[in-house]
Design a protein around this motif. Structure first.
Motif, PDB file in Angstrom:
ATOM      1  N   PHE A 293      -0.201 -39.259 -20.566  1.00  0.00           N
ATOM      2  CA  PHE A 293       1.048 -39.550 -19.856  1.00  0.00           C
ATOM      3  C   PHE A 293       0.978 -39.174 -18.376  1.00  0.00           C
ATOM      4  CE2 PHE A 293       2.320 -38.684 -24.326  1.00  0.00           C
ATOM      5  CZ  PHE A 293       2.727 -39.965 -24.648  1.00  0.00           C
ATOM      6  N   GLY A 294      -0.248 -38.954 -17.899  1.00  0.00           N
ATOM      7  CA  GLY A 294      -0.418 -38.666 -16.474  1.00  0.00           C
ATOM      8  C   GLY A 294      -0.040 -37.247 -16.077  1.00  0.00           C
ATOM      9  N   LEU A 295       0.060 -36.357 -17.076  1.00  0.00           N
ATOM     10  CA  LEU A 295       0.354 -34.950 -16.770  1.00  0.00           C
ATOM     11  C   LEU A 295      -0.936 -34.145 -16.901  1.00  0.00           C
ATOM     12  CD1 LEU A 295       3.671 -34.548 -18.826  1.00  0.00           C
ATOM     13  CD2 LEU A 295       3.360 -35.438 -16.499  1.00  0.00           C
ATOM     14  N   LYS A 296      -0.957 -32.975 -16.254  1.00  0.00           N
ATOM     15  CA  LYS A 296      -2.187 -32.207 -16.222  1.00  0.00           C
ATOM     16  C   LYS A 296      -2.035 -30.883 -16.986  1.00  0.00           C
ATOM     17  CE  LYS A 296      -5.511 -30.226 -13.001  1.00  0.00           C
ATOM     18  NZ  LYS A 296      -5.184 -28.817 -13.286  1.00  0.00           N
ATOM     19  N   ALA A 297      -2.780 -30.756 -18.066  1.00  0.00           N
ATOM     20  CA  ALA A 297      -2.789 -29.488 -18.796  1.00  0.00           C
ATOM     21  C   ALA A 297      -3.681 -28.506 -18.056  1.00  0.00           C
ATOM     22  CB  ALA A 297      -3.296 -29.698 -20.209  1.00  0.00           C
ATOM     23  N   LEU A 298      -3.201 -27.273 -17.891  1.00  0.00           N
ATOM     24  CA  LEU A 298      -4.017 -26.257 -17.230  1.00  0.00           C
ATOM     25  C   LEU A 298      -5.041 -25.704 -18.217  1.00  0.00           C
ATOM     26  CD1 LEU A 298      -1.711 -26.604 -15.224  1.00  0.00           C
ATOM     27  CD2 LEU A 298      -1.635 -24.117 -14.980  1.00  0.00           C
ATOM     28  N   ILE A 307       1.485 -27.139 -19.207  1.00  0.00           N
ATOM     29  CA  ILE A 307       1.291 -28.510 -18.726  1.00  0.00           C
ATOM     30  C   ILE A 307       2.036 -28.678 -17.407  1.00  0.00           C
ATOM     31  CG2 ILE A 307       1.724 -30.951 -19.194  1.00  0.00           C
ATOM     32  CD1 ILE A 307       1.456 -30.370 -22.138  1.00  0.00           C
ATOM     33  N   ASP A 308       1.291 -28.994 -16.393  1.00  0.00           N
ATOM     34  CA  ASP A 308       1.868 -29.239 -15.065  1.00  0.00           C
ATOM     35  C   ASP A 308       2.540 -30.604 -15.091  1.00  0.00           C
ATOM     36  OD1 ASP A 308       2.392 -29.780 -12.409  1.00  0.00           O
ATOM     37  OD2 ASP A 308       0.479 -28.945 -11.689  1.00  0.00           O
ATOM     38  N   CYS A 309       3.850 -30.608 -14.944  1.00  0.00           N
ATOM     39  CA  CYS A 309       4.586 -31.877 -15.031  1.00  0.00           C
ATOM     40  C   CYS A 309       4.587 -32.630 -13.694  1.00  0.00           C
ATOM     41  CB  CYS A 309       6.014 -31.628 -15.508  1.00  0.00           C
ATOM     42  SG  CYS A 309       6.069 -30.903 -17.163  1.00  0.00           S
ATOM     43  N   GLY A 310       3.970 -32.008 -12.687  1.00  0.00           N
ATOM     44  CA  GLY A 310       3.659 -32.752 -11.477  1.00  0.00           C
ATOM     45  C   GLY A 310       4.746 -32.810 -10.422  1.00  0.00           C
ATOM     46  N   ARG A 311       5.928 -32.291 -10.782  1.00  0.00           N
ATOM     47  CA  ARG A 311       6.997 -32.270  -9.771  1.00  0.00           C
ATOM     48  C   ARG A 311       7.587 -30.861  -9.701  1.00  0.00           C
ATOM     49  NH1 ARG A 311      10.370 -37.832 -10.997  1.00  0.00           N
ATOM     50  NH2 ARG A 311       8.616 -39.041 -11.833  1.00  0.00           N
ATOM     51  N   ASP A 312       8.901 -30.750  -9.599  1.00  0.00           N
ATOM     52  CA  ASP A 312       9.512 -29.417  -9.438  1.00  0.00           C
ATOM     53  C   ASP A 312      10.056 -28.887 -10.771  1.00  0.00           C
ATOM     54  OD1 ASP A 312      11.669 -30.993  -9.906  1.00  0.00           O
ATOM     55  OD2 ASP A 312      12.682 -30.570  -7.998  1.00  0.00           O
ATOM     56  N   ALA A 316      10.556 -30.453 -14.670  1.00  0.00           N
ATOM     57  CA  ALA A 316       9.973 -29.805 -15.858  1.00  0.00           C
ATOM     58  C   ALA A 316      11.076 -29.449 -16.855  1.00  0.00           C
ATOM     59  CB  ALA A 316       9.188 -28.558 -15.456  1.00  0.00           C
ATOM     60  N   LYS A 317      12.197 -28.944 -16.311  1.00  0.00           N
ATOM     61  CA  LYS A 317      13.306 -28.550 -17.194  1.00  0.00           C
ATOM     62  C   LYS A 317      13.895 -29.773 -17.904  1.00  0.00           C
ATOM     63  CE  LYS A 317      16.451 -25.491 -18.654  1.00  0.00           C
ATOM     64  NZ  LYS A 317      17.555 -26.290 -19.152  1.00  0.00           N
ATOM     65  N   ARG A 340       6.886 -25.480 -12.494  1.00  0.00           N
ATOM     66  CA  ARG A 340       6.675 -26.934 -12.510  1.00  0.00           C
ATOM     67  C   ARG A 340       6.061 -27.348 -13.860  1.00  0.00           C
ATOM     68  NH1 ARG A 340       2.186 -24.518 -10.662  1.00  0.00           N
ATOM     69  NH2 ARG A 340       0.180 -25.526 -11.065  1.00  0.00           N
ATOM     70  N   CYS A 341       5.774 -26.345 -14.679  1.00  0.00           N
ATOM     71  CA  CYS A 341       5.093 -26.566 -15.967  1.00  0.00           C
ATOM     72  C   CYS A 341       6.042 -26.386 -17.152  1.00  0.00           C
ATOM     73  CB  CYS A 341       3.952 -25.546 -16.142  1.00  0.00           C
ATOM     74  SG  CYS A 341       2.684 -25.627 -14.861  1.00  0.00           S
TER      75      CYS A 341
END
Lengths: 367, 367
Positions: A293-298, A307-312, A316-317, A340-341
């Motif tokens: 889904f284009g998100l980055k797991a740390l 999981i970094d949701c890529g925005r603020d 994420a919330k 952001r995660c």
């Protein structure tokens, strides 16, 4: 008719809870979660031998637990190649953190932690009147050099450092940590919270000299061993330091079945090895779902993945809220920039499939 | 390389244990006790339904316990006809005593108890720097009028009063206690430790107005319910007072299986009723054994009986030592004049028969 006269400190404290439990959320929603992935629990569960030991202990629960946790403490000493005098068993790391803070911190004393690190530690520091100084995370990891610099600056009695870290899952090599021990200021104790250590790569545990009174390490049966609800943790350190816990701990505080379960869990190295494999696989699965889904797991050395949701944080919330509304319980870090995660626990593929579906749905809704 | 800087209070405390556990004694003797009658445990054990609930909970121990103990707290509220806001569940009365003392007592504050009453309370008072004032027992019972008079004299913030009493087994009527509540000095809290209340005659529980902020009562699943090793207790009191525990308690401190076991135990009224009968029979048996050897068992409203050995502490201790050497674990009160007694738990007839034999042998030896 007057009421109780609280201490000045107690009067000043809020009636806060470090975390709201998933059960409270389920009661508010009037339905159970379909996937319980938010509470940093190990869903793969404890060794069947530990379960059997606890079942067997149930009928003997009329007896108090051994206040010395003799058998468990001796087995842990063997396991770590130290003496039983280097180990104190307590009611989870949470309980031991309370005791440690109580031993060291009185009103106005300085304590150092990372901004966004384990809130229960902060709760105990506030509860004993300590003044908490926070150091930012660096590259999503707790920053030991900065923590020790801050400790010198504020004359801290205690520094909290988690390795691996919660909530980000980051880690440092044990050798790197040991190389910094001479930077601990005089009269300061470095607490290394190693709650997740069994799930970290070889070499992550800091090979601290057990006779070094500047360091105390805490471990638990809650994570790698899958027994969070049993409440068994332990602290390892120099013998006199460890002995000081005898002054204040609740000697008859351990659940007898939990003592037996932890002992059996410790002895079942095969189950721990299997858990390590399952957790590693689940981390990969979660990383794959995020990437899809284009998100980055740390990268993670724990049984959870951030999981970094890529925005603020707001974004994420909104993802978190969407997951919770769909019956998937996850949590998120409390402060910037970690918030952001979202963070979720490793678990069996069925639970992760529910997360996968729910995440797709939530992201579609959010657009 | 310097060590930890303890608080001034921690430095002043000894590394004491309120009690040495029977397991430590067994390790010292290199053999187990044949009869474990010394630790104030309920050898008749918990309800089979509680055992089943704990067994069932074992495989779910990977989950933390509900930090609100919601289901148990609500069931207790129903049981007592109060609201859940009047109840806090904790890690046994021992744990709750620690929290209560911490909320009220800071260095130099006065606290009142009876000389020879529950040592773990004294341990907590010392552990938070309180100054303990002791009032003698009167006729082998804790003397509430004298405790309240002393409290006024020393401006105490907290008074400990056990009903029924440990170690003597004595009791007062609840009506008698309630009649004295207006003698509680302003700003003083009366703590009524009702650990043994389920085993006492009807009318022993003090019918305190739940909204009275001068009183807090503590109860446990360790005694009547036979679950000492589970570590489940609760405090009942005025809602704001109870809420103050939220400021400092270990929110995730409860063992999850213990929560389930306590809930099942509470619901099994039949088992409690059977236990009450068995305990009453065992008290009679113990009284008969004592009388056979010319010793006097004190009347008891608990699951133990104090036996007056008829001479001084040295004599009682020699009987105790003789029993322990013969594999029968008993304890004795710590201070005069209560320490002319030995104290043993009620138990099945086989255990009491071992006591009977050992006592005969010991008395013959002592001449």
């Amino acid at each position: 008719m007057t009421g109780p006269r609280y201490t000045k400190l107690a009067q000043s404290l809020p009636a806060t809870v470090p975390f709201v439990g998933p059960e409270a959320q389920e009661r508010a929603m009037s339905r159970p979660f379909a996937a319980r992935l938010g509470a940093n629990e190990n869903i793969f569960g404890p060794s069947p031998k530990a379960i059997a030991a606890m079942e067997q202990a149930a009928s003997g629960i009329w007896m108090y637990g051994d206040p010395e946790s003799h058998d468990l403490r001796h087995a842990l000493a063997d396991h770590h190649g130290v003496t039983p005098q280097n180990i104190v068993v307590g009611e989870g790391i949470d309980g031991l953190l309370g005791y440690l803070v109580r031993l060291l911190v009185e009103q106005g004393d300085s304590v150092v932690t990372s901004d966004g690190a384990y809130p229960t530690f902060n709760y105990h520091v506030a509860g004993f009147g300590g003044v908490l100084h926070k150091v930012p995370y660096h590259d999503d990891a707790e920053d030991l050099p900065a923590l020790l610099t801050k400790a010198a600056e504020v004359d801290a009695k205690l520094v909290y450092f988690a390795n691996p870290d919660n909530p980000m899952g980051s880690w440092r090599s044990g050798a790197d940590i040991v190389a910094q021990l001479d930077n601990i200021p005089d009269g300061c104790v470095l607490l290394i919270d190693e709650a997740y250590i069994e799930l970290a790569p070889e070499g992550t545990a800091a090979p601290v000299d057990i006779n070094d009174p500047r360091v105390i390490r805490m471990r638990t049966f809650s994570k790698g061993y899958g027994m969070a609800g049993a409440r068994v943790g332990y602290a390892m350190g120099e013998a006199d330091f460890i002995r000081s816990f005898e002054k204040i701990r609740n000697h008859f505080g351990m659940n007898r079945a939990a003592q037996a379960g932890a002992l059996a869990a410790l002895k079942d190295a095969d189950w721990l090895a299997e858990t390590q494999v399952k957790v590693a696989e689940a981390r990969d699965t979660i990383t794959g779902i995020a990437a899809k889904f284009g998100l980055k797991a740390l990268p993670s050395a724990t049984n959870f993945v951030a999981i970094d949701c890529g925005r603020d944080a707001t974004y994420a919330k909104s993802i978190l809220d969407g997951l919770v509304a769909r019956g998937v319980f996850v949590r998120m870090p409390f402060v910037e920039p970690q918030n952001r995660c979202i963070r979720l626990s490793c678990g069996p593929s069925e639970a992760l499939a529910l997360f996968d579906e729910a995440l797709e749905d939530v992201l579609a809704e959010l657009g």
